[in-house]
Write a protein that holds these residues in place. Structure first.
Motif, mmCIF file in Angstrom:
data_model
loop_
_atom_site.group_PDB
_atom_site.id
_atom_site.type_symbol
_atom_site.label_atom_id
_atom_site.label_comp_id
_atom_site.label_asym_id
_atom_site.label_seq_id
_atom_site.Cartn_x
_atom_site.Cartn_y
_atom_site.Cartn_z
ATOM 1 N N LEU A 1 25.649 51.241 -73.874
ATOM 2 C CA LEU A 1 24.349 51.618 -73.317
ATOM 3 C C LEU A 1 23.770 52.840 -74.019
ATOM 4 N N SER A 2 24.643 53.777 -74.369
ATOM 5 C CA SER A 2 24.182 55.008 -75.010
ATOM 6 C C SER A 2 23.583 54.755 -76.390
ATOM 7 N N LEU A 3 23.890 53.619 -76.983
ATOM 8 C CA LEU A 3 23.360 53.286 -78.299
ATOM 9 C C LEU A 3 21.892 52.869 -78.242
ATOM 10 N N LEU A 4 21.399 52.594 -77.054
ATOM 11 C CA LEU A 4 19.994 52.213 -76.913
ATOM 12 C C LEU A 4 19.085 53.367 -77.338
ATOM 13 N N PRO A 5 17.946 53.074 -77.938
ATOM 14 C CA PRO A 5 17.004 54.138 -78.328
ATOM 15 C C PRO A 5 16.534 54.926 -77.098
ATOM 16 N N PHE A 6 16.112 56.142 -77.326
ATOM 17 C CA PHE A 6 15.640 56.977 -76.230
ATOM 18 C C PHE A 6 14.500 56.311 -75.460
ATOM 19 N N ARG A 7 13.600 55.654 -76.181
ATOM 20 C CA ARG A 7 12.450 55.052 -75.501
ATOM 21 C C ARG A 7 12.896 53.984 -74.501
ATOM 22 N N VAL A 8 13.974 53.265 -74.828
ATOM 23 C CA VAL A 8 14.505 52.253 -73.913
ATOM 24 C C VAL A 8 15.223 52.928 -72.749
ATOM 25 N N LEU A 9 15.971 53.974 -73.039
ATOM 26 C CA LEU A 9 16.682 54.702 -71.982
ATOM 27 C C LEU A 9 15.702 55.314 -70.985
ATOM 28 N N TYR A 10 14.545 55.748 -71.463
ATOM 29 C CA TYR A 10 13.564 56.327 -70.547
ATOM 30 C C TYR A 10 12.870 55.260 -69.704
ATOM 31 N N ILE A 11 12.799 54.039 -70.205
ATOM 32 C CA ILE A 11 12.322 52.937 -69.373
ATOM 33 C C ILE A 11 13.310 52.696 -68.239
ATOM 34 N N ILE A 12 14.609 52.745 -68.576
ATOM 35 C CA ILE A 12 15.655 52.612 -67.560
ATOM 36 C C ILE A 12 15.548 53.761 -66.555
ATOM 37 N N ALA A 13 15.284 54.968 -67.072
ATOM 38 C CA ALA A 13 15.153 56.135 -66.193
ATOM 39 C C ALA A 13 13.990 55.959 -65.216
ATOM 40 N N ASP A 14 12.880 55.408 -65.687
ATOM 41 C CA ASP A 14 11.727 55.182 -64.808
ATOM 42 C C ASP A 14 12.068 54.198 -63.694
ATOM 43 N N LEU A 15 12.803 53.160 -64.041
ATOM 44 C CA LEU A 15 13.235 52.189 -63.038
ATOM 45 C C LEU A 15 14.211 52.827 -62.058
ATOM 46 N N LEU A 16 15.094 53.663 -62.601
ATOM 47 C CA LEU A 16 16.080 54.349 -61.764
ATOM 48 C C LEU A 16 15.396 55.307 -60.800
ATOM 49 N N TYR A 17 14.329 55.950 -61.273
ATOM 50 C CA TYR A 17 13.548 56.847 -60.408
ATOM 51 C C TYR A 17 13.003 56.074 -59.209
ATOM 52 N N PHE A 18 12.430 54.903 -59.459
ATOM 53 C CA PHE A 18 11.859 54.097 -58.389
ATOM 54 C C PHE A 18 12.932 53.717 -57.367
ATOM 55 N N VAL A 19 14.113 53.349 -57.874
ATOM 56 C CA VAL A 19 15.208 52.939 -56.979
ATOM 57 C C VAL A 19 15.714 54.124 -56.165
ATOM 58 N N LEU A 20 15.980 55.238 -56.829
ATOM 59 C CA LEU A 20 16.549 56.400 -56.138
ATOM 60 C C LEU A 20 15.577 57.020 -55.144
ATOM 61 N N TYR A 21 14.317 57.108 -55.546
ATOM 62 C CA TYR A 21 13.350 57.811 -54.693
ATOM 63 C C TYR A 21 12.792 56.929 -53.576
#
Length: 291
Positions: free
Chosen positions: A16-36
């Motif tokens: 997973l860490s090999l994914l580009p930052f732009r993809v990881l930040y898409i995951i982060a945005d989704l994670l934000y929606f789930v957590l919040y």
């Protein structure tokens, strides 16, 4: 068996860490929606901490800070994951130390240093940048957790560029046994002490707060200069680290002066950009009268 379980978790995380930052930040945005919005991860804890810390702020202002905090939290999560595969060149590009001479001037005099920081911004990137910029050893003091598999994985990421992981209770022993003339000891100063070690309380963010005394104890015993490392986010995925000497000669200080010094310094930082601090931590889980 335990090694197999650790590897079972490590390899998928590395991939997973090999994914580009732009993809990881898409995951982060989704994670934000789930957590919040769905899980509502520690929403009550965050709200209570903010309300007690900033009684002068309206609910609308606190809500704005809360949402920004969760955005910072998920970014920290994916950026910490990225440490598993980040190159040194990537570290140096995304986190710049604005004044490297602040540590170098002590090394040139043959003096090791204590670097204190906090759970602010992306604190996990502090170790890689210090280890990447300075060839001298850096001991990273950490608080052991119950999940040893997770601890081993995280410590492996933290030490990829040469950081030496030291359990909190072994810090002095590690310092005294270090054969290098110059080195750094990095500590997170806003750790909550365990109840039976909560020997000092002070006013912090409008509340009586138990303060971790490890920084002061080590500094006074060794007379190592205390330098604060402030990691400030410039934009998503990019930070700058500013180093500030708080105490050059700790042995000349009064009792609790160092503790008050780094606590007050952090408080000023938090008040400027409160969303960058770790509000989901149960920082005030016990009161002064309970000790």
């Amino acid at each position: 068996m335990k090694k197999g379980l650790k590897n079972l978790a490590r390899y998928p995380l590395y991939i997973l860490s090999l994914l580009p930052f732009r993809v990881l930040y898409i995951i982060a945005d989704l994670l934000y929606f789930v957590l919040y919005y769905i899980v509502k991860y520690r929403r009550n804890v965050v709200h209570d901490n903010l309300r007690n810390s900033f009684p002068e702020k309206s609910e609308k202002e606190l809500l704005k800070i809360t949402k920004k905090f969760y955005l910072n939290l998920v970014d920290t999560m994916v950026e910490s994951l990225k440490m598993a595969s980040m190159t040194k060149a990537c570290v140096l590009k995304r986190l710049v130390i604005t004044n490297t001479s602040e540590i170098r001037k002590y090394y040139d005099k043959g003096r090791p240093v204590i670097i204190v920081t906090a759970h602010y911004g992306n604190w996990e990137w502090g170790t890689p940048i210090i280890a990447s910029v300075y060839p001298e050893p850096v001991m990273v003091v950490y608080k052991p957790v119950q999940n040893k598999n997770f601890e081993a994985i995280l410590n492996g990421w933290r030490s990829r560029f040469g950081g030496i992981m030291v359990p909190m209770k072994q810090t002095l022993r590690a310092i005294l046994s270090c054969k290098a003339k110059t080195f750094a000891v990095a500590l997170v100063g806003d750790q909550t002490p365990v109840r039976h070690e909560a020997h000092y309380f002070t006013d912090f963010l409008n509340q009586r707060t138990a303060i971790f005394l490890g920084v002061e104890k080590i500094a006074v015993k060794t007379n190592m200069p205390v330098i604060y490392a402030h990691l400030n986010r410039l934009k998503r995925g990019y930070y700058e680290c500013t180093l500030t000497t708080l105490f050059e000669h700790p042995k000349d200080t009064k009792p609790y002066e160092i503790t008050e010094g780094h606590t007050r310094f952090l408080e000023q930082i938090i008040r400027k950009r409160p969303e960058m601090w770790l509000w989901s931590h149960r920082r005030w889980k016990f009161k002064e009268d309970d000790v």
